[in-house]
Design a protein around this motif. Structure first.
Motif, mmCIF file in Angstrom:
data_model
loop_
_atom_site.group_PDB
_atom_site.id
_atom_site.type_symbol
_atom_site.label_atom_id
_atom_site.label_comp_id
_atom_site.label_asym_id
_atom_site.label_seq_id
_atom_site.Cartn_x
_atom_site.Cartn_y
_atom_site.Cartn_z
ATOM 1 N N ALA A 189 27.319 -22.963 37.210
ATOM 2 C CA ALA A 189 28.308 -22.201 37.985
ATOM 3 C C ALA A 189 27.653 -21.587 39.226
ATOM 4 C CB ALA A 189 28.941 -21.117 37.109
ATOM 5 N N GLY A 190 26.887 -22.439 39.916
ATOM 6 C CA GLY A 190 26.214 -21.971 41.126
ATOM 7 C C GLY A 190 27.073 -22.118 42.371
ATOM 8 N N PRO A 223 18.886 -36.512 31.945
ATOM 9 C CA PRO A 223 18.804 -37.515 30.882
ATOM 10 C C PRO A 223 20.208 -38.050 30.589
ATOM 11 C CG PRO A 223 17.667 -35.486 30.229
ATOM 12 C CD PRO A 223 18.390 -35.188 31.500
ATOM 13 N N GLU A 224 20.293 -39.276 30.132
ATOM 14 C CA GLU A 224 21.590 -39.944 29.999
ATOM 15 C C GLU A 224 22.593 -39.165 29.152
ATOM 16 O OE1 GLU A 224 23.499 -44.259 28.797
ATOM 17 O OE2 GLU A 224 21.325 -43.987 28.646
ATOM 18 N N ASP A 225 22.134 -38.600 28.039
ATOM 19 C CA ASP A 225 23.079 -37.954 27.121
ATOM 20 C C ASP A 225 23.254 -36.446 27.380
ATOM 21 O OD1 ASP A 225 20.538 -37.339 26.361
ATOM 22 O OD2 ASP A 225 20.797 -37.783 24.225
ATOM 23 N N PHE A 226 22.655 -35.941 28.447
ATOM 24 C CA PHE A 226 22.775 -34.509 28.789
ATOM 25 C C PHE A 226 24.053 -34.290 29.597
ATOM 26 C CE2 PHE A 226 21.702 -30.780 31.497
ATOM 27 C CZ PHE A 226 21.384 -29.859 30.494
ATOM 28 N N LEU A 227 24.798 -33.243 29.259
ATOM 29 C CA LEU A 227 26.088 -33.003 29.907
ATOM 30 C C LEU A 227 25.980 -31.948 31.017
ATOM 31 C CD1 LEU A 227 28.326 -32.676 26.687
ATOM 32 C CD2 LEU A 227 27.744 -34.755 27.938
ATOM 33 N N VAL A 228 26.549 -32.268 32.157
ATOM 34 C CA VAL A 228 26.688 -31.281 33.227
ATOM 35 C C VAL A 228 28.152 -30.840 33.224
ATOM 36 C CG1 VAL A 228 26.520 -30.815 35.710
ATOM 37 C CG2 VAL A 228 24.798 -32.252 34.580
ATOM 38 N N ILE A 229 28.361 -29.575 32.848
ATOM 39 C CA ILE A 229 29.707 -29.018 32.706
ATOM 40 C C ILE A 229 29.938 -28.035 33.851
ATOM 41 C CG2 ILE A 229 31.195 -27.583 31.223
ATOM 42 C CD1 ILE A 229 29.474 -28.618 28.819
ATOM 43 N N SER A 230 31.059 -28.184 34.534
ATOM 44 C CA SER A 230 31.337 -27.285 35.657
ATOM 45 C C SER A 230 31.739 -25.903 35.152
ATOM 46 C CB SER A 230 32.465 -27.845 36.523
ATOM 47 O OG SER A 230 32.796 -26.904 37.533
ATOM 48 N N GLY A 231 31.170 -24.878 35.761
ATOM 49 C CA GLY A 231 31.581 -23.507 35.481
ATOM 50 C C GLY A 231 32.325 -22.928 36.678
ATOM 51 N N ASP A 232 32.637 -23.791 37.635
ATOM 52 C CA ASP A 232 33.381 -23.374 38.831
ATOM 53 C C ASP A 232 34.738 -24.070 38.804
ATOM 54 O OD1 ASP A 232 31.197 -21.878 40.200
ATOM 55 O OD2 ASP A 232 30.242 -23.843 40.315
ATOM 56 N N ASP A 233 35.786 -23.310 38.540
ATOM 57 C CA ASP A 233 37.121 -23.914 38.437
ATOM 58 C C ASP A 233 37.511 -24.692 39.692
ATOM 59 O OD1 ASP A 233 37.545 -23.036 35.867
ATOM 60 O OD2 ASP A 233 38.827 -21.350 36.417
ATOM 61 N N GLY A 272 32.970 -32.374 32.369
ATOM 62 C CA GLY A 272 34.183 -31.560 32.253
ATOM 63 C C GLY A 272 33.940 -30.159 32.769
ATOM 64 N N VAL A 273 34.561 -29.190 32.122
ATOM 65 C CA VAL A 273 34.577 -27.831 32.655
ATOM 66 C C VAL A 273 34.645 -26.830 31.512
ATOM 67 C CG1 VAL A 273 37.124 -27.816 32.830
ATOM 68 C CG2 VAL A 273 35.795 -26.308 34.330
ATOM 69 N N ILE A 274 34.058 -25.667 31.719
ATOM 70 C CA ILE A 274 34.390 -24.493 30.901
ATOM 71 C C ILE A 274 35.120 -23.577 31.866
ATOM 72 C CG2 ILE A 274 33.532 -22.487 29.633
ATOM 73 C CD1 ILE A 274 31.232 -24.299 28.606
ATOM 74 N N SER A 275 36.432 -23.486 31.665
ATOM 75 C CA SER A 275 37.315 -22.932 32.678
ATOM 76 C C SER A 275 37.846 -21.552 32.324
ATOM 77 C CB SER A 275 38.495 -23.894 32.865
ATOM 78 O OG SER A 275 39.450 -23.356 33.741
ATOM 79 N N VAL A 276 38.150 -20.781 33.363
ATOM 80 C CA VAL A 276 38.856 -19.510 33.197
ATOM 81 C C VAL A 276 40.354 -19.744 33.394
ATOM 82 C CG1 VAL A 276 39.119 -17.137 34.048
ATOM 83 C CG2 VAL A 276 36.846 -18.174 33.940
ATOM 84 N N ILE A 277 40.732 -20.344 34.514
ATOM 85 C CA ILE A 277 42.160 -20.547 34.806
ATOM 86 C C ILE A 277 42.791 -21.534 33.815
ATOM 87 C CG2 ILE A 277 41.912 -22.429 36.499
ATOM 88 C CD1 ILE A 277 44.443 -19.480 36.624
ATOM 89 N N GLY A 278 41.987 -22.445 33.274
ATOM 90 C CA GLY A 278 42.499 -23.443 32.340
ATOM 91 C C GLY A 278 43.228 -22.859 31.145
ATOM 92 N N GLN A 279 42.821 -21.661 30.703
ATOM 93 C CA GLN A 279 43.453 -21.078 29.513
ATOM 94 C C GLN A 279 44.872 -20.579 29.791
ATOM 95 O OE1 GLN A 279 41.344 -17.361 28.198
ATOM 96 N NE2 GLN A 279 40.405 -17.524 30.224
ATOM 97 N N ALA A 280 45.232 -20.413 31.074
ATOM 98 C CA ALA A 280 46.594 -19.995 31.429
ATOM 99 C C ALA A 280 47.484 -21.197 31.733
ATOM 100 C CB ALA A 280 46.566 -19.051 32.628
#
Length: 292
Positions: free
Chosen positions: A167-168, A182-192, A205-213
């Motif tokens: 989330a930089g 590495p191939e199996d390492f996940l980059v998950i967005s923390g910026d909606d 994918g994402v770990i989202s704030v707005i997504g829960q609404a």
């Protein structure tokens, strides 16, 4: 690849009643609303859950309520992090993690460790954790960026370090992680606001704030992105763009709680030092939802 964390995770709020006690009924409703509308996994007691102002007992109660509402339908991730490494390890050891699929551990805030300090902190956490670890880099809140080299070093050295919630708000940094991971390492967005672009570039994918609404729309957007269907995905992105900006205008989670209040899912109460969204911001949010 850990497919449990492909798609949309949401950083759940902790709803409070006007007397500042936890509103467990509202929390149950929010969990059901998300699981029934396509959210892929739940993140509990992260920064959006106001984890720094809830007690140890309250954290246990929140976990119990969410687990009961979820009934094992989607994976769960628990936030356990801080800037006292020994204390983080103690909490990992004291917590029953059997119902969780991973912990999300925020990069140490305030202390501003060196890159080597960050590496050693997460090394200690990885070695103490009986379950998978998702690193969480959020320099806007910690005042120290975890450089891609440090994240990738941890990814390569520790089997249970499976992902980073990045989330930089820095596109170049996302791309460096995606290019060299590495191939199996996940980059998950923390910026909606950047999540769709990250997914289209190879993110998980994402770990989202707005997504829960807006779980139906947001998770659908990310699913389309994972399939490379950029045009359709961007049409949803543009629909949600204004409200995504609104919720971060003053502070998180006051913004998302104002959205939930407008949706009749919970009150907008937050604990000090946070204060509720201003009337001006609430008006903007309300008119967005009325027109949505």
């Amino acid at each position: 690849m850990n497919s449990k964390f492909l798609g949309t995770g949401v950083a759940l709020v902790t709803p409070f009643k006007s007397d500042l006690s936890i509103d467990h009924d509202a929390l149950t409703n929010i969990v059901n609303f998300n699981v029934e509308n396509g959210t892929d996994y739940l993140v509990i007691c992260g920064t959006t859950g106001e984890s720094v102002t809830i007690t140890k007992q309250e954290k246990k109660d929140v976990i119990a309520t969410i687990a009961k509402a979820n009934k094992g339908r989607v994976p769960m991730v628990l936030g356990i992090g801080g800037n006292n490494t020994a204390q983080v390890i103690e909490e990992i050891k004291e917590t029953d993690l059997s119902i969780f699929d991973a912990i999300l551990s925020v990069s140490p805030y305030y202390s501003k460790p060196t890159q080597e300090g960050l590496y050693q902190h997460f090394k200690a956490i990885s070695e103490a954790s009986p379950i998978d670890v998702i690193l969480y880099n959020v320099p806007g809140r910690t005042s120290k960026n975890m450089e891609p080299e440090t994240t990738l070093r941890l990814a390569k050295d520790f089997k249970n370090v499976i992902a980073v919630k990045e989330a930089g708000n820095n596109v170049a940094q996302y791309l460096k992680l995606l290019k060299d991971k590495p191939e199996d390492f996940l980059v998950i967005s923390g910026d909606d606001d950047l999540a769709l672009g990250v997914v289209l570039a190879g993110g998980a994918g994402v770990i989202s704030v707005i997504g829960q609404a807006f779980p139906k729309e947001f998770s659908n957007m990310i699913r389309l992105g994972l399939k490379g269907e950029a045009k359709q995905a961007y049409s949803i992105h543009y629909k949600l763009m204004d409200v995504t900006g609104y919720i971060f205008e003053e502070n998180n989670p006051a913004g998302i709680k104002a959205v939930f209040e407008a949706l009749n899912l919970c009150q907008d109460t937050v604990r000090l030092p946070l204060v509720p969204a201003s009337d001006k911001l609430k008006q903007k949010i309300k008119s967005f939802i009325d027109n949505f």
